[in-house]
Write an enzyme that holds these catalytic residues in place. Structure first.
Site, mmCIF file in Angstrom:
data_model
loop_
_atom_site.group_PDB
_atom_site.id
_atom_site.type_symbol
_atom_site.label_atom_id
_atom_site.label_comp_id
_atom_site.label_asym_id
_atom_site.label_seq_id
_atom_site.Cartn_x
_atom_site.Cartn_y
_atom_site.Cartn_z
ATOM 1 N N ASP A 126 -55.236 80.301 60.458
ATOM 2 C CA ASP A 126 -55.789 80.259 61.817
ATOM 3 C C ASP A 126 -56.435 78.901 62.054
ATOM 4 O O ASP A 126 -57.440 78.575 61.438
ATOM 5 C CB ASP A 126 -56.811 81.380 61.984
ATOM 6 C CG ASP A 126 -57.280 81.540 63.423
ATOM 7 O OD1 ASP A 126 -56.906 80.711 64.275
ATOM 8 O OD2 ASP A 126 -58.022 82.502 63.700
ATOM 9 N N MET B 66 -65.573 86.362 69.526
ATOM 10 C CA MET B 66 -66.673 85.463 69.165
ATOM 11 C C MET B 66 -67.952 85.896 69.880
ATOM 12 O O MET B 66 -67.910 86.330 71.037
ATOM 13 C CB MET B 66 -66.333 84.017 69.562
ATOM 14 C CG MET B 66 -65.028 83.513 68.990
ATOM 15 S SD MET B 66 -64.718 81.793 69.468
ATOM 16 C CE MET B 66 -63.039 81.579 68.861
ATOM 17 N N HIS C 155 -52.850 87.951 68.398
ATOM 18 C CA HIS C 155 -54.114 87.651 67.719
ATOM 19 C C HIS C 155 -55.238 87.576 68.749
ATOM 20 O O HIS C 155 -55.136 86.847 69.741
ATOM 21 C CB HIS C 155 -53.979 86.318 66.979
ATOM 22 C CG HIS C 155 -55.132 85.990 66.085
ATOM 23 N ND1 HIS C 155 -55.275 86.511 64.820
ATOM 24 C CD2 HIS C 155 -56.199 85.170 66.269
ATOM 25 C CE1 HIS C 155 -56.374 86.026 64.254
ATOM 26 N NE2 HIS C 155 -56.955 85.210 65.122
ATOM 27 N N MET D 195 -65.233 87.139 64.688
ATOM 28 C CA MET D 195 -66.124 86.025 64.343
ATOM 29 C C MET D 195 -67.496 86.373 64.910
ATOM 30 O O MET D 195 -67.998 85.742 65.846
ATOM 31 C CB MET D 195 -65.562 84.711 64.911
ATOM 32 C CG MET D 195 -64.336 84.243 64.166
ATOM 33 S SD MET D 195 -63.459 82.884 64.983
ATOM 34 C CE MET D 195 -62.368 83.845 66.045
ATOM 35 N N ASP E 75 -59.171 86.729 69.237
ATOM 36 C CA ASP E 75 -60.338 86.066 68.654
ATOM 37 C C ASP E 75 -61.613 86.544 69.333
ATOM 38 O O ASP E 75 -61.872 86.218 70.497
ATOM 39 C CB ASP E 75 -60.204 84.547 68.810
ATOM 40 C CG ASP E 75 -59.183 83.949 67.854
ATOM 41 O OD1 ASP E 75 -59.290 84.212 66.657
ATOM 42 O OD2 ASP E 75 -58.280 83.236 68.323
ATOM 43 N N HIS F 65 -59.614 89.461 65.136
ATOM 44 C CA HIS F 65 -60.361 88.567 64.242
ATOM 45 C C HIS F 65 -61.810 88.515 64.718
ATOM 46 O O HIS F 65 -62.111 87.924 65.759
ATOM 47 C CB HIS F 65 -59.711 87.185 64.289
ATOM 48 C CG HIS F 65 -60.384 86.154 63.442
ATOM 49 N ND1 HIS F 65 -60.041 84.812 63.516
ATOM 50 C CD2 HIS F 65 -61.363 86.234 62.509
ATOM 51 C CE1 HIS F 65 -60.792 84.128 62.677
ATOM 52 N NE2 HIS F 65 -61.605 84.966 62.054
ATOM 53 N N SER G 212 -52.575 83.326 69.630
ATOM 54 C CA SER G 212 -53.964 83.663 69.938
ATOM 55 C C SER G 212 -54.172 83.670 71.445
ATOM 56 O O SER G 212 -53.976 82.644 72.110
ATOM 57 C CB SER G 212 -54.920 82.648 69.304
ATOM 58 O OG SER G 212 -56.219 82.816 69.831
ATOM 59 N N MET H 12 -59.084 79.947 57.364
ATOM 60 C CA MET H 12 -59.385 79.126 58.534
ATOM 61 C C MET H 12 -59.038 77.668 58.235
ATOM 62 O O MET H 12 -59.488 77.110 57.230
ATOM 63 C CB MET H 12 -60.867 79.235 58.905
ATOM 64 C CG MET H 12 -61.317 80.622 59.341
ATOM 65 S SD MET H 12 -60.417 81.253 60.785
ATOM 66 C CE MET H 12 -60.833 80.006 62.025
#
Length: 229
Positions: free
Chosen positions: A176, A41, A37, A72, A39, A70, A12, A141
């Protein structure tokens, strides 16, 4: 992006040097990372803000393999095309992020990306029972999303349930949160094949000294493979 159930390590970049994302992506791949990966957010669905489609587009030329994005964020649907155009190979949406997850997954596939669905620790495996033919990846998760470096929450029972539900479908199980050489065997033995690791990969290394990245990746892979069935 062919399918197989071999262990894949997906560092990540949330744990990378933000000022050197391109070089960090190249470094982790050179040191053995299978996927990268990302992330995303939004400060709304999770209590943190990271980056968006422009960052994905900027790092895409530095990634030879799979860019695993990913999301979020909530809402998700208005941003799917932007992340697909930015070069995401996999786009994962949280089942908790909106009322129409099936429509979201259709939109992801329609945009040309592989579709992933993520489950928070408090969400049961049954939440995706009607989605198994609409997804390419299920992300479990093992921390509550929002921040890197959190303590691992054991979701082995959920992983086993999902693996049984998936059967022979070509669906990855991704983990994750809190993955390291100690926790990797637990999730691999339960049936996971994609392991996201942030601080456990980037710890001790840098763009100018990437060898520790390789050592960390190999340690996680070896630990997972030791008990994988």
């Amino acid at each position: 992006m062919s399918f197989d159930r071999s262990i894949k390590i997906a560092p990540s970049i949330l744990a990378a040097d933000f000022a050197n994302f391109g070089a960090e992506c190249e470094a982790i791949e050179a040191q053995g990372a299978d996927w990268v990966h990302v992330d995303v957010m939004d400060g709304h669905f999770v209590p943190n803000i990271t980056f968006g489609p422009a960052t994905c587009a900027a790092i895409r030329p530095h990634i030879r393999g799979v860019m695993d994005v990913h999301l979020m964020i909530a809402p998700i649907d208005p941003y799917i095309d932007a992340f697909a155009k930015a070069g995401a190979d996999v786009i994962t949406a949280h089942v908790e992020a909106g009322p129409h997850i099936h429509r979201t997954l259709q939109a992801i596939r329609g945009a040309g990306a592989k579709a992933g669905v993520a489950l928070n620790p408090g969400t049961p495996a049954s939440a995706v029972s009607e989605l198994l033919d609409s997804v390419d990846l299920i992300c479990v998760m093992t921390v509550n999303p929002g921040f890197g470096g959190q303590k691992f929450i054991d979701m082995s029972a959920k992983i086993r349930t999902l693996r049984e539900m998936i059967g022979d479908r070509p669906v990855h199980i991704e983990i994750d949160g809190g993955v390291d050489p100690t926790t990797a065997p637990l999730v691999a033995q339960a049936g996971a094949d994609v392991l996201v690791a942030g601080s456990a990969v980037f710890r001790g290394g840098s763009v100018s000294n990437p060898a520790p990245y390789g050592e960390n990746i190999r340690a996680i892979r070896a630990a997972a493979a030791g008990t994988y069935v």
